[in-house]
Design an enzyme around this catalytic site. Structure first.
Site, mmCIF file in Angstrom:
data_model
loop_
_atom_site.group_PDB
_atom_site.id
_atom_site.type_symbol
_atom_site.label_atom_id
_atom_site.label_comp_id
_atom_site.label_asym_id
_atom_site.label_seq_id
_atom_site.Cartn_x
_atom_site.Cartn_y
_atom_site.Cartn_z
ATOM 1 N N LYS A 91 36.629 41.565 38.759
ATOM 2 C CA LYS A 91 36.294 40.156 38.529
ATOM 3 C C LYS A 91 35.412 39.977 37.287
ATOM 4 O O LYS A 91 35.563 39.029 36.529
ATOM 5 C CB LYS A 91 35.597 39.577 39.753
ATOM 6 C CG LYS A 91 36.392 39.704 41.028
ATOM 7 C CD LYS A 91 37.722 39.022 40.922
ATOM 8 C CE LYS A 91 38.461 39.050 42.240
ATOM 9 N NZ LYS A 91 39.789 38.439 42.130
ATOM 10 N N ARG B 254 45.059 26.488 50.000
ATOM 11 C CA ARG B 254 45.232 26.411 51.451
ATOM 12 C C ARG B 254 44.936 24.971 51.856
ATOM 13 O O ARG B 254 43.789 24.544 51.860
ATOM 14 C CB ARG B 254 44.208 27.374 52.057
ATOM 15 C CG ARG B 254 44.394 27.759 53.469
ATOM 16 C CD ARG B 254 43.309 28.743 53.851
ATOM 17 N NE ARG B 254 43.681 30.108 53.551
ATOM 18 C CZ ARG B 254 44.325 30.909 54.392
ATOM 19 N NH1 ARG B 254 44.635 30.488 55.584
ATOM 20 N NH2 ARG B 254 44.629 32.132 54.039
ATOM 21 N N ARG C 2 31.825 39.045 47.801
ATOM 22 C CA ARG C 2 31.247 38.585 46.547
ATOM 23 C C ARG C 2 30.170 37.543 46.856
ATOM 24 O O ARG C 2 30.280 36.793 47.822
ATOM 25 C CB ARG C 2 32.318 37.940 45.661
ATOM 26 C CG ARG C 2 33.297 38.935 45.075
ATOM 27 C CD ARG C 2 34.283 38.257 44.155
ATOM 28 N NE ARG C 2 35.204 37.417 44.864
ATOM 29 C CZ ARG C 2 35.113 36.104 44.990
ATOM 30 N NH1 ARG C 2 34.123 35.447 44.408
ATOM 31 N NH2 ARG C 2 36.000 35.429 45.663
ATOM 32 N N LYS D 217 47.836 35.990 47.860
ATOM 33 C CA LYS D 217 48.424 36.498 46.606
ATOM 34 C C LYS D 217 49.091 37.853 46.837
ATOM 35 O O LYS D 217 50.176 38.104 46.360
ATOM 36 C CB LYS D 217 47.358 36.641 45.510
ATOM 37 C CG LYS D 217 47.046 35.325 44.822
ATOM 38 C CD LYS D 217 46.516 35.489 43.406
ATOM 39 C CE LYS D 217 45.249 36.303 43.361
ATOM 40 N NZ LYS D 217 44.158 35.682 44.134
ATOM 41 N N GLY E 248 57.898 36.266 54.006
ATOM 42 C CA GLY E 248 59.184 36.515 53.338
ATOM 43 C C GLY E 248 59.981 35.241 53.080
ATOM 44 O O GLY E 248 60.752 35.150 52.120
ATOM 45 N N CYS F 178 44.187 33.772 49.868
ATOM 46 C CA CYS F 178 45.202 32.757 50.183
ATOM 47 C C CYS F 178 46.604 33.336 50.059
ATOM 48 O O CYS F 178 47.565 32.600 49.878
ATOM 49 C CB CYS F 178 45.059 31.546 49.265
ATOM 50 S SG CYS F 178 43.704 30.466 49.717
ATOM 51 N N SER G 15 41.059 33.165 46.308
ATOM 52 C CA SER G 15 40.887 34.426 47.033
ATOM 53 C C SER G 15 41.300 34.262 48.498
ATOM 54 O O SER G 15 40.983 33.248 49.125
ATOM 55 C CB SER G 15 39.422 34.837 46.993
ATOM 56 O OG SER G 15 38.987 34.844 45.658
ATOM 57 N N HIS H 69 43.559 34.604 37.176
ATOM 58 C CA HIS H 69 43.479 35.117 38.552
ATOM 59 C C HIS H 69 44.862 34.933 39.181
ATOM 60 O O HIS H 69 45.077 34.037 39.995
ATOM 61 C CB HIS H 69 42.408 34.303 39.293
ATOM 62 C CG HIS H 69 42.033 34.847 40.627
ATOM 63 N ND1 HIS H 69 41.482 34.071 41.616
ATOM 64 C CD2 HIS H 69 42.114 36.084 41.158
ATOM 65 C CE1 HIS H 69 41.226 34.797 42.687
ATOM 66 N NE2 HIS H 69 41.622 36.028 42.433
ATOM 67 N N ASN I 157 58.993 32.600 51.963
ATOM 68 C CA ASN I 157 58.595 31.935 50.716
ATOM 69 C C ASN I 157 59.584 32.219 49.589
ATOM 70 O O ASN I 157 59.613 31.517 48.575
ATOM 71 C CB ASN I 157 57.178 32.369 50.304
ATOM 72 C CG ASN I 157 56.128 31.865 51.287
ATOM 73 O OD1 ASN I 157 56.383 30.904 52.021
ATOM 74 N ND2 ASN I 157 54.969 32.493 51.317
ATOM 75 N N ASN J 249 36.485 40.012 55.798
ATOM 76 C CA ASN J 249 36.734 40.383 54.388
ATOM 77 C C ASN J 249 36.823 41.902 54.231
ATOM 78 O O ASN J 249 36.526 42.448 53.168
ATOM 79 C CB ASN J 249 35.633 39.810 53.488
ATOM 80 C CG ASN J 249 35.983 39.904 52.005
ATOM 81 O OD1 ASN J 249 37.139 39.729 51.614
ATOM 82 N ND2 ASN J 249 34.989 40.214 51.166
ATOM 83 N N TYR K 34 29.468 46.049 46.990
ATOM 84 C CA TYR K 34 30.741 45.605 47.555
ATOM 85 C C TYR K 34 31.697 45.033 46.513
ATOM 86 O O TYR K 34 31.324 44.177 45.711
ATOM 87 C CB TYR K 34 30.505 44.535 48.625
ATOM 88 C CG TYR K 34 31.643 44.481 49.632
ATOM 89 C CD1 TYR K 34 31.626 45.300 50.761
ATOM 90 C CD2 TYR K 34 32.744 43.660 49.444
ATOM 91 C CE1 TYR K 34 32.678 45.278 51.675
ATOM 92 C CE2 TYR K 34 33.792 43.637 50.351
ATOM 93 C CZ TYR K 34 33.751 44.452 51.465
ATOM 94 O OH TYR K 34 34.802 44.437 52.372
ATOM 95 N N GLY K 35 32.941 45.474 46.567
ATOM 96 C CA GLY K 35 34.075 44.862 45.852
ATOM 97 C C GLY K 35 33.761 44.340 44.465
ATOM 98 O O GLY K 35 33.215 45.046 43.618
ATOM 99 N N ASP L 200 46.581 40.430 41.649
ATOM 100 C CA ASP L 200 45.323 39.681 41.543
ATOM 101 C C ASP L 200 45.027 39.135 40.140
ATOM 102 O O ASP L 200 44.456 38.072 40.022
ATOM 103 C CB ASP L 200 44.161 40.576 41.992
ATOM 104 C CG ASP L 200 42.896 39.793 42.303
ATOM 105 O OD1 ASP L 200 43.001 38.696 42.872
ATOM 106 O OD2 ASP L 200 41.798 40.268 41.962
ATOM 107 N N ARG M 157 38.495 45.412 53.501
ATOM 108 C CA ARG M 157 39.432 45.642 52.390
ATOM 109 C C ARG M 157 40.056 47.026 52.442
ATOM 110 O O ARG M 157 39.454 47.981 52.943
ATOM 111 C CB ARG M 157 38.675 45.525 51.056
ATOM 112 C CG ARG M 157 38.044 44.162 50.791
ATOM 113 C CD ARG M 157 39.082 43.152 50.408
ATOM 114 N NE ARG M 157 38.502 41.846 50.137
ATOM 115 C CZ ARG M 157 38.915 41.044 49.148
ATOM 116 N NH1 ARG M 157 39.899 41.410 48.351
ATOM 117 N NH2 ARG M 157 38.362 39.858 48.983
HETATM 118 C C1 OXD Z 1 38.894 38.006 45.377
HETATM 119 C C2 OXD Z 1 39.462 39.362 45.343
HETATM 120 O O1 OXD Z 1 37.860 37.782 46.026
HETATM 121 O O2 OXD Z 1 40.530 39.523 44.757
HETATM 122 O O3 OXD Z 1 39.497 37.117 44.752
HETATM 123 O O4 OXD Z 1 38.836 40.303 45.855
HETATM 124 MN MN MN Z 2 41.182 37.813 43.653
#
Ligand code: OXD
Ligand code: MN
Length: 602
Positions: A222, A417, A72, A268, A512, A266, A264, A242, A514, A384, A213-214, A289, A386
């Protein structure tokens, strides 16, 4: 091709875009398997996709992006509301009239030599009271195939839309017209200065140009489900966040629903698919997400995952870190910027095995342990890189993940983080304190955005790049939602899985493990455990965080849970400076919370 709809607004918009972008042809997408197969075959033939080995990775494809188009682009992302104040200090703003003029010039003739695809999609189960319809126009077949996985693309969407229904128009072009006879490149896109990811919140309109991209190009994610939806949610009294959504089930079968916001990259996706290490406790995934949440007639906040697939960060995903994500992308998936091995499978850093030989994301020969001419380790996959995988393929997907009514949320978690200062877990003293914690969440940057250079950035509610209006008004919306829910509001917690000791060693094993922290939260919700009050919030009493079977020394545990008032006090001035940016619009609750924290730390 005749249009499969009589919706006047949609027909007029498609005609207007066709006239401006002048594609060679227009194709209305139906979301069928044959449509997907046809486009993938075309992209394999043209050389932009590689079909992976059918035995190792059935019906899966690998793509490499242009090296300039890998994430992004936050510096090129705009909230073009009527005034700059509406967009607020956390967003880039350009006057909408000026931006439309600039972008119209770029869009003019931009699809020459290409096909224009019209994609009707639903964010959320088709027809759900929480779902919304979007229509993406794009000249990228890669985008169409990804949208098939990430959203519900179907003729049924047009039926639900009917002749007069409302939809969110999402216009996308890679910004690379083809002259007659000109050969296409594998990943067409425009140079950075021509990339624009633009949102016009007053019109619920998205215009994206120049990137394939993405989040820049899959506009349901997003752009629609966060930036435009957050603004709609504020106006309509709901929430677009988010956040991952998971269901935790205790040994007696009691279900808890947790929504967690982390910036992003971290973790999820890892948390959403967590494999509990505590006997009898189980986690099911609802989303990884985005969460859309509405207060339902029971007075509680119910959440749906508006997406249909996962667009996960590949490097670091392994059998050890996230076996469920690996299983989710074992077939019917798209891989972008990964290594393709000589056997025709994919590979990335920390996948859990070596790559003996393959081709890296830049198309160069690659094997594990390779060094560049200066002796530095060469990475095969982009950080990055994916995978795009259908959510239904996740072995622990919750049976109710498509319930149109959503699931009632018990717990919100914020985090980031942070290698220092912030303890493993603490709980908010009240909803207001929790909103303050979310609004002042900060994180060290990751690879998910191309252009984030600071050492530590405030990322309120993990929404800094995704809030479609003034973040101060967004904080106010959070306070308002809490007041509406009163004692039915979810409890709020803050976690930090990433704390290190002086020698740079992680203090908490994460993944795990966590589940131990989530279990404590569930027990707090049920009133089964008390907490001790610290200046920053409520923390587990000794013995309440289940550490059975975990090899963590008392010293490391003490360090992990340490609240150093001095370090926090140092942060107060950073928080105060950051909050000053919002000027008069900052809700007074935020200043009260800051002062209360200051007093508690004295
Ligand atoms: C982000 C994603 O960048 O979910 O947050 O792709
Ligand atoms: Mn995201």
């Amino acid at each position: 091709m005749t249009a499969p709809t009589k919706n006047k607004k949609l027909l007029a918009w498609v005609a207007e875009v066709e006239k401006m972008c002048t594609p060679d042809r227009v194709v209305w997408c139906e979301g069928t398997k044959s449509e997907y197969d046809r486009l993938m075959n075309q992209m394999v033939e043209s050389g932009s996709a590689v079909r992976l080995n059918e035995k190792l990775r059935p019906n899966s494809f690998a793509f490499n992006s242009d090296p300039s188009d890998v994430a992004r682009v936050e510096d090129r992302t705009y909230i073009a509301s009527r005034t700059k104040e509406e967009a607020g200090p956390t967003n880039n703003w350009i006057d909408p009239v000026e931006l439309k003029k600039t972008m119209r010039a770029l869009y003019t003739g931009c699809m020459k030599g290409r096909t224009m695809y019209v994609i009707p999609f639903s964010m959320g189960p088709i027809g759900s009271p929480i779902a919304k319809i979007g229509i993406e126009i794009t000249d990228s077949p890669y985008v169409v195939c990804n949208m098939h996985i990430m959203t519900r693309v179907s003729k049924k969407v047009l039926q639900v839309l009917g002749d007069d229904g409302e939809f969110i128009p999402c216009l996308h072009s890679v910004g690379a017209p083809l002259e007659p006879g000109q050969k296409d490149v594998p990943w067409p896109c425009a140079p950075i200065e021509k990339k624009y990811i633009a949102h016009f919140p007053e019109k619920n309109l998205i215009w994206s140009f120049g990137s394939g991209y993405g989040g820049n190009a899959l506009l349901g994610k997003k752009c629609l489900a966060l930036r435009i939806a957050s603004n709609m949610a504020r106006n309509e009294g709901w929430m677009a966040e988010h956040m991952l959504i998971l269901r935790m089930i205790n040994p007696e079968g009691r279900k808890y629903h947790i929504a967690a916001a982390f910036p992003s990259a971290c973790g999820k996706t890892n948390l959403a698919m967590l494999q509990s290490t505590i006997p009898g406790w189980k986690v099911e995934t609802i989303g990884d997400d985005i969460a859309w949440m509405k207060i339902r007639p029971d007075g509680r906040l119910h959440a749906i995952n508006p997406e249909y697939g996962f667009f996960g960060v590949a490097p670091g995903t392994s059998k050890a870190s996230n076996p469920m994500a690996l299983a989710s992308c074992s077939k019917n998936s798209i891989f972008t910027n990964c290594v393709v091995t000589s056997e025709g499978d994919i590979w990335w850093e920390d996948i859990g095995c070596e790559c003996r030989s393959g081709t890296d994301w830049k198309g160069q020969p690659f094997h594990s342990g390779m060094k560049d001419k200066d002796g530095r380790a060469v990475k095969g996959a982009h950080p990055n890189a994916r995978f795009t995988a259908p959510a239904s393929q996740c072995p622990v997907i919750c049976p109710d993940w498509e319930d149109p009514e959503g699931v009632p949320i018990d717990i919100f978690i914020f985090g980031g983080r942070r290698t220092t200062t912030v303890p493993l877990v603490h709980e908010a003293l009240s909803w207001e304190h929790g909103v303050f914690m979310g609004a002042t969440a900060a994180s060290e940057p990751t690879a998910a955005a191309l252009d984030v250079k600071q050492h530590l950035r405030f990322d309120p509610f993990a929404m800094k790049p995704f809030c479609g209006y003034n973040a101060a008004d967004y904080f106010a919306h959070w306070f308002k939602m809490g007041a509406r829910m009163d004692d039915k509001a979810p409890r709020i917690f803050y976690v930090n899985w990433f704390r290190k000791n002086k020698d740079g060693k992680w203090l908490w094993p994460g993944f795990g493990e966590n589940s131990r922290v989530l279990k404590w939260m569930c027990e707090r919700v049920d009133g089964r455990v008390e907490a001790r009050e610290t200046p920053v919030g409520l923390m587990p009493k000794d013995g309440d965080l289940d550490l059975k079977g975990l090899n963590i020394s008392p010293d490391d545990y003490a360090e992990l849970m340490k609240v150093d008032a001095g370090l926090y006090r140092n942060m107060l001035s950073d928080i105060a400076d950051y909050l000053k940016e919002f000027g008069d619009r900052l809700p007074s609750q935020m200043t009260h919370q800051l002062e209360a924290l200051r007093k508690r730390l004295d």
